[in-house]
Design an enzyme around this catalytic site. Structure first.
Site, mmCIF file in Angstrom:
data_model
loop_
_atom_site.group_PDB
_atom_site.id
_atom_site.type_symbol
_atom_site.label_atom_id
_atom_site.label_comp_id
_atom_site.label_asym_id
_atom_site.label_seq_id
_atom_site.Cartn_x
_atom_site.Cartn_y
_atom_site.Cartn_z
ATOM 1 N N ASP A 1 70.404 72.422 34.992
ATOM 2 C CA ASP A 1 71.745 72.834 35.904
ATOM 3 C C ASP A 1 71.465 71.922 37.010
ATOM 4 O O ASP A 1 71.836 72.426 38.291
ATOM 5 C CB ASP A 1 71.879 73.934 36.255
ATOM 6 C CG ASP A 1 71.820 75.183 35.030
ATOM 7 O OD1 ASP A 1 72.291 74.619 33.895
ATOM 8 O OD2 ASP A 1 71.252 76.152 35.065
ATOM 9 N N GLU B 1 81.767 76.341 30.985
ATOM 10 C CA GLU B 1 81.278 76.696 32.153
ATOM 11 C C GLU B 1 80.737 75.506 32.964
ATOM 12 O O GLU B 1 81.371 74.230 32.405
ATOM 13 C CB GLU B 1 79.945 77.474 31.809
ATOM 14 C CG GLU B 1 78.887 76.910 30.981
ATOM 15 C CD GLU B 1 77.885 77.878 30.631
ATOM 16 O OE1 GLU B 1 77.786 79.042 30.797
ATOM 17 O OE2 GLU B 1 76.896 77.252 29.928
#
Ligand code: FUB
Length: 421
Positions: free
Chosen positions: A20, A190
């Site tokens: 991420d 997401e």
């Protein structure tokens, strides 16, 4: 030989699992990656528990700036910890704001909140400031904060097929407007990321392709949309999740993302970087995922001031092989190598480099420093050095301890590089 890259490679960070990546260029001229940390062994994404920051000037060699926050630091967090998912960072008026999703309750999926921590430095001394009221709830994870040219700041969150955005107040930790759904995104899953180029706002995100999420994007003339969907720009990686950030550094645009090439396991991910190119009309070309030599150096490699140590131990008898040159072989799980009397200078951050040899595809060693757990370190056979930044005490009574966790590995020496904090 300490790890020094002259040719780029993916994944970029091999010693610990990172995912991420939110990349930012700050006023010191360096580029920073705020990443989440997949704990090994993984249990889904449940055990993710701490954030490390990495910085670079040349895009090839990444300094581990150390750990900046873990779930134990979060006063309002769920009692069981873990679940420190995809973060972001923003800078305003001399303060760095670190945003992270974390549940407040045992029932994690229904209690997500977006926490904030602040510091005067980009990668140390962060202090938890509570969570942002009015955000969160079911699956509202993956905060992204974008500051526009006029100084207005916007926060975006999203998961579970829904993306929301709103304006932040000047304090950067309260909402000026109500969160609103971002309209016009196709197959949003997401991993929201917002940036601006040539007056156009871009919102990138991961989609729902089962087991093989891709990255898509949309554009707008306004930071809160409505958005016009434009397509897929990152095809599946070796990972089921996908999450990235798009950043310009020294005149070149990059995509930071993650894959599972080192582990082969979906929840043990590693940060990668590749060039990102735009077409003349502002649309994004499909990113080419490279393994080696994909990007070029943009500056000076780091300078080291190392102290070198050879292992000293006897406590585990014949589980360890000593070599004349001071190297130690850790042939069995649970064999241990101690480095006592490590000089921590005035105390504070120090990078430990571990020079090793192994025939294992992916050997692993567990590191503790003064009895504090510092993660499993990966020792792939494609490298000869693993590194991580930890905190040392002032003076020479630091004890560094390596325990073999997987595969035969020969530790030649460790070297310690003190930060000038
Ligand atoms: O790393 C945990 C979660 O996986 C992130 O929050 C999502 O974006 C996905 O990458």
């Amino acid at each position: 030989m300490i790890l020094m890259r002259t040719v780029s490679q993916n994944p970029v960070i091999t010693s610990i699992f990172t995912a991420d990546p939110s990349a930012h260029v700050w006023d010191d001229g360096r580029i920073y990656i705020y990443a989440s940390h997949d704990m090994d062994p993984a249990r889904g994404c449940d055990l993710m528990d701490r954030y490390h920051v990495f910085s670079s000037e040349d895009m090839l060699n990444w300094t581990d700036e150390g750990e900046i926050l873990r779930s134990d630091d979060v006063s309002w967090g769920r009692p069981e910890g873990g679940f420190m998912w995809a973060p972001d960072c923003a800078y305003k008026n001399g303060v760095y704001y670190f945003y992270y999703p974390h549940p407040s309750g045992t029932n994690w999926n229904d209690t997500w909140k977006i926490g904030a921590a602040t510091s005067k430095s980009p990668a140390k001394d962060f202090v938890e400031q509570g969570y942002i009221d009015g955000l969160g709830g079911f699956a509202m994870i993956d905060p992204c904060v974008f500051i526009d040219d006029d100084g207005k700041a916007y926060i975006y969150t999203g998961g579970g097929n829904r993306c929301q955005g709103c304006e932040l107040n000047d304090d950067m930790i309260s909402l000026k407007t109500q969160p609103a759904d971002m309209e016009g995104l196709a197959d949003f899953h997401e991993a929201t990321w917002v940036f601006k180029r040539n007056g156009i706002y871009y919102l990138t995100y991961s989609d729902n392709l089962p087991g093989r999420n891709r990255m898509r994007y949309a554009i707008s003339e306004n930071p809160l949309g409505p958005w016009t969907y434009k397509g897929i720009f990152l095809e599946p990686t070796s990972c089921d999740t996908s999450h990235g950030s798009v950043v310009e550094y020294k005149g070149q645009w990059y995509l930071f993302y993650h894959n599972c090439d080192i582990s082969g396991a979906g929840n043990l991910r590693s940060v990668c970087i590749d060039y990102l190119y735009f077409n003349g009309d502002g649309t994004i070309k499909t990113v080419v995922q490279t393994k080696k030599g994909g990007i070029k150096s943009t500056g000076n490699p780091p300078v080291f001031d190392m102290r070198k140590y050879h292992g000293i131990t006897g406590a585990y008898g014949n589980k360890i092989t000593f070599h004349k040159d001071g190297a130690i072989s850790l042939p069995l799980e649970d064999s241990v190598c101690n480095y006592p009397n490590v000089d921590g200078g005035n105390g504070g951050r120090a990078t430990i480099y571990i020079n090793y040899e192994t025939d294992e595809k992916l050997a692993k060693v567990h590191l503790t420093v003064n009895d504090t757990d510092c993660s499993l370190l990966n020792m792939p056979d494609t490298e000869n050095c693993a590194y991580i930044t930890v905190n040392l005490h002032k003076g020479t009574d630091n004890i560094i301890n390596l325990t073999n966790a997987k595969g035969n590995v020969k530790i030649n020496y460790i070297a310690v590089d003190l930060f000038n904090d």
